[in-house]
Design an enzyme around this catalytic site. Structure first.
Site, mmCIF file in Angstrom:
data_model
loop_
_atom_site.group_PDB
_atom_site.id
_atom_site.type_symbol
_atom_site.label_atom_id
_atom_site.label_comp_id
_atom_site.label_asym_id
_atom_site.label_seq_id
_atom_site.Cartn_x
_atom_site.Cartn_y
_atom_site.Cartn_z
ATOM 1 N N ALA A 202 0.541 -1.736 -0.075
ATOM 2 C CA ALA A 202 0.275 -0.082 -0.097
ATOM 3 C C ALA A 202 0.637 1.137 -0.182
ATOM 4 O O ALA A 202 0.520 1.899 0.087
ATOM 5 C CB ALA A 202 -0.914 0.527 1.200
ATOM 6 N N THR A 203 2.500 0.962 -0.343
ATOM 7 C CA THR A 203 3.126 2.637 -0.214
ATOM 8 C C THR A 203 3.302 3.654 -1.315
ATOM 9 O O THR A 203 3.851 4.347 -1.490
ATOM 10 C CB THR A 203 4.467 1.719 0.108
ATOM 11 O OG1 THR A 203 4.827 1.060 -0.062
ATOM 12 C CG2 THR A 203 4.290 1.186 1.778
ATOM 13 N N ARG B 26 7.143 -2.400 3.061
ATOM 14 C CA ARG B 26 8.188 -2.533 3.804
ATOM 15 C C ARG B 26 8.166 -1.264 4.058
ATOM 16 O O ARG B 26 9.682 -0.730 5.097
ATOM 17 C CB ARG B 26 9.330 -2.585 2.262
ATOM 18 C CG ARG B 26 9.401 -4.479 2.922
ATOM 19 C CD ARG B 26 10.724 -5.080 1.477
ATOM 20 N NE ARG B 26 9.653 -4.437 0.452
ATOM 21 C CZ ARG B 26 10.662 -4.802 -1.010
ATOM 22 N NH1 ARG B 26 11.984 -5.480 -0.940
ATOM 23 N NH2 ARG B 26 9.717 -3.908 -1.801
ATOM 24 N N ASN C 48 -2.014 -7.518 -4.436
ATOM 25 C CA ASN C 48 -0.855 -6.412 -4.962
ATOM 26 C C ASN C 48 0.605 -6.412 -4.864
ATOM 27 O O ASN C 48 1.430 -6.504 -6.133
ATOM 28 C CB ASN C 48 -1.703 -4.592 -4.857
ATOM 29 C CG ASN C 48 -0.448 -4.229 -4.945
ATOM 30 O OD1 ASN C 48 -1.134 -3.739 -6.011
ATOM 31 N ND2 ASN C 48 0.050 -3.307 -4.827
ATOM 32 N N TYR D 57 9.411 -12.735 -14.612
ATOM 33 C CA TYR D 57 8.040 -11.815 -13.828
ATOM 34 C C TYR D 57 7.178 -12.401 -15.169
ATOM 35 O O TYR D 57 6.116 -12.770 -13.989
ATOM 36 C CB TYR D 57 8.644 -9.790 -14.625
ATOM 37 C CG TYR D 57 7.069 -9.398 -14.119
ATOM 38 C CD1 TYR D 57 6.712 -8.934 -12.944
ATOM 39 C CD2 TYR D 57 6.818 -8.648 -15.103
ATOM 40 C CE1 TYR D 57 5.587 -8.699 -12.812
ATOM 41 C CE2 TYR D 57 5.396 -8.000 -14.955
ATOM 42 C CZ TYR D 57 4.867 -7.722 -13.519
ATOM 43 O OH TYR D 57 4.222 -7.594 -13.415
ATOM 44 N N LYS E 283 3.620 -13.724 -13.389
ATOM 45 C CA LYS E 283 1.715 -13.810 -12.896
ATOM 46 C C LYS E 283 1.263 -15.300 -13.762
ATOM 47 O O LYS E 283 0.117 -14.839 -13.519
ATOM 48 C CB LYS E 283 2.006 -12.444 -13.923
ATOM 49 C CG LYS E 283 2.855 -11.409 -13.178
ATOM 50 C CD LYS E 283 2.170 -10.736 -12.305
ATOM 51 C CE LYS E 283 2.507 -9.082 -11.355
ATOM 52 N NZ LYS E 283 1.766 -9.508 -9.990
ATOM 53 N N PRO F 125 -3.599 -6.111 -15.478
ATOM 54 C CA PRO F 125 -3.629 -4.726 -16.280
ATOM 55 C C PRO F 125 -1.641 -5.007 -16.673
ATOM 56 O O PRO F 125 -1.242 -5.097 -17.000
ATOM 57 C CB PRO F 125 -2.459 -3.409 -15.491
ATOM 58 C CG PRO F 125 -2.806 -4.670 -13.794
ATOM 59 C CD PRO F 125 -3.517 -6.228 -14.254
ATOM 60 N N GLY F 126 -1.768 -4.181 -18.154
ATOM 61 C CA GLY F 126 -0.495 -3.585 -19.229
ATOM 62 C C GLY F 126 -0.310 -2.619 -18.516
ATOM 63 O O GLY F 126 0.273 -2.177 -17.714
ATOM 64 N N LEU F 127 0.663 -1.640 -19.930
ATOM 65 C CA LEU F 127 1.380 -0.416 -19.381
ATOM 66 C C LEU F 127 0.946 0.621 -18.567
ATOM 67 O O LEU F 127 -0.222 1.436 -19.022
ATOM 68 C CB LEU F 127 1.471 0.250 -20.818
ATOM 69 C CG LEU F 127 2.905 1.394 -20.494
ATOM 70 C CD1 LEU F 127 4.159 0.673 -20.391
ATOM 71 C CD2 LEU F 127 2.272 2.418 -21.707
#
Ligand code: NDP
Ligand code: 8X3
Length: 250
Positions: free
Chosen positions: A10-11, A34, A83, A149, A153, A179-181
């Site tokens: 959430a940062t 973190r 997330n 990566y 996903k 999502p994409g870009l």
């Protein structure tokens, strides 16, 4: 009793925008990260609605202990937003840093599993709740340098769909948002702090914003209870899926 969303990461980026949106809609929000100073700043911004949970998603014991035993009216989680995650590097597989690979597997896959396992028994027991994953188009379409990566996903997508199968017969919802870009700190992290290279990724584009994804999270979690949105793939209009590549002259 207000509803409660637990957001990992959430940062910054999507997680931060989602925390702000849900708090503005009257939800209790708990958020991990973190960077404890950023979580504290969010606590000051959102007030009592926000509970900071400074922890590293790779720390299995800490995740199970903290997310499995949230205090008071936050004990029950209505929505878990899985997330927290990162892409590290864009080199071909034979040149990648093994440490970067470990970090992606440990965060994007294992951290997500720990958070899911910490809240899922409560959701099943109460026969309600929603787990929303931040997958990616990288789980659907491979690209050079995406290697681990993209693989992480793809795992998130298949795990989400498999969870739906495990949960059939319950009223627990599962959604993978892909999502994409999208412009956030994602590329700064990918390029290990090289802000110029990160900015060049978005140059001349109109990327997805974190607020766009926060709205998507809000939408999928506010459908009628008899509906489950399995997957949502989102791209900016300046991006499109494309087919296999061909190298000529070989
Ligand atoms: P950001 O880099 O802006 O945010 C990532 C968030 O994840 C931060 O809050 C960070 O917190 C947290 N995080 C990373 N590692 C850990 C860890 N080990 N423990 C706890 N928290 C951690 O990126 P985005 O908002 O763009 O990314 C969010 C998710 O969306 C990721 O899973 C990403 O893969 C995915 N995604 C991103 C896209 C994009 O183009 N931006 C597109 C598709 C998917 P902290 O550093 O404080 O720990
Ligand atoms: C982030 C989108 O295409 O950079 O998940 O991998 S991409």
């Amino acid at each position: 009793m207000p509803k409660h969303i637990l957001i990992t990461g959430a940062t910054s980026g999507f997680g931060l925008a989602t925390a702000r949106l849900f708090a503005s809609e009257g939800w209790l929000v708990s958020g991990t990260g973190r960077r404890a100073d950023r979580l504290e700043a969010l606590r000051e911004e959102l007030g009592e609605a926000f509970l900071p949970l400074p922890l590293d998603m790779r720390d299995k014991d800490a995740v199970m202990e903290k997310l499995g035993n949230l205090p008071g009216e936050r004990h029950d989680v209505d929505v878990l937003l899985n997330n927290a995650g990162a892409a590290l590097g864009l080199e071909p597989a034979q040149e990648c840093s093994l440490d970067d690979w470990d970090t992606m597997v440990d965060t994007n896959i294992k951290g997500l599993l720990y958070a899911t396992r910490a809240v899922l028994p409560g959701m099943v027991k109460r026969n309600c709740g929603h787990i929303v994953m931040l997958g990616s188009i990288a789980g659907n379409y491979p690209y050079a340098g995406g290697n681990v990566y993209c693989g992480s996903k793809a795992f998130v997508k298949q795990f989400s769909l498999s969870l739906r199968a495990d949960l059939l017969g319950t009223k627990v919802h599962v959604t993978n948002i892909e999502p994409g870009l999208a412009e956030s700190e994602f590329s700064i992290v990918r390029f290990h702090g090289d802000t110029e290279r990160a900015a060049s990724v978005y140059e001349g584009t109109s990327p997805i914003t974190p607020e766009d994804i926060a709205e998507t999270v809000f939408w999928v979690t506010h459908r009628p209870a008899h509906i489950n949105i399995n997957r949502v793939e989102v791209m900016p209009i300046c991006q499109c899926p494309s087919g296999p590549l061909v190298k000529k002259g070989m």
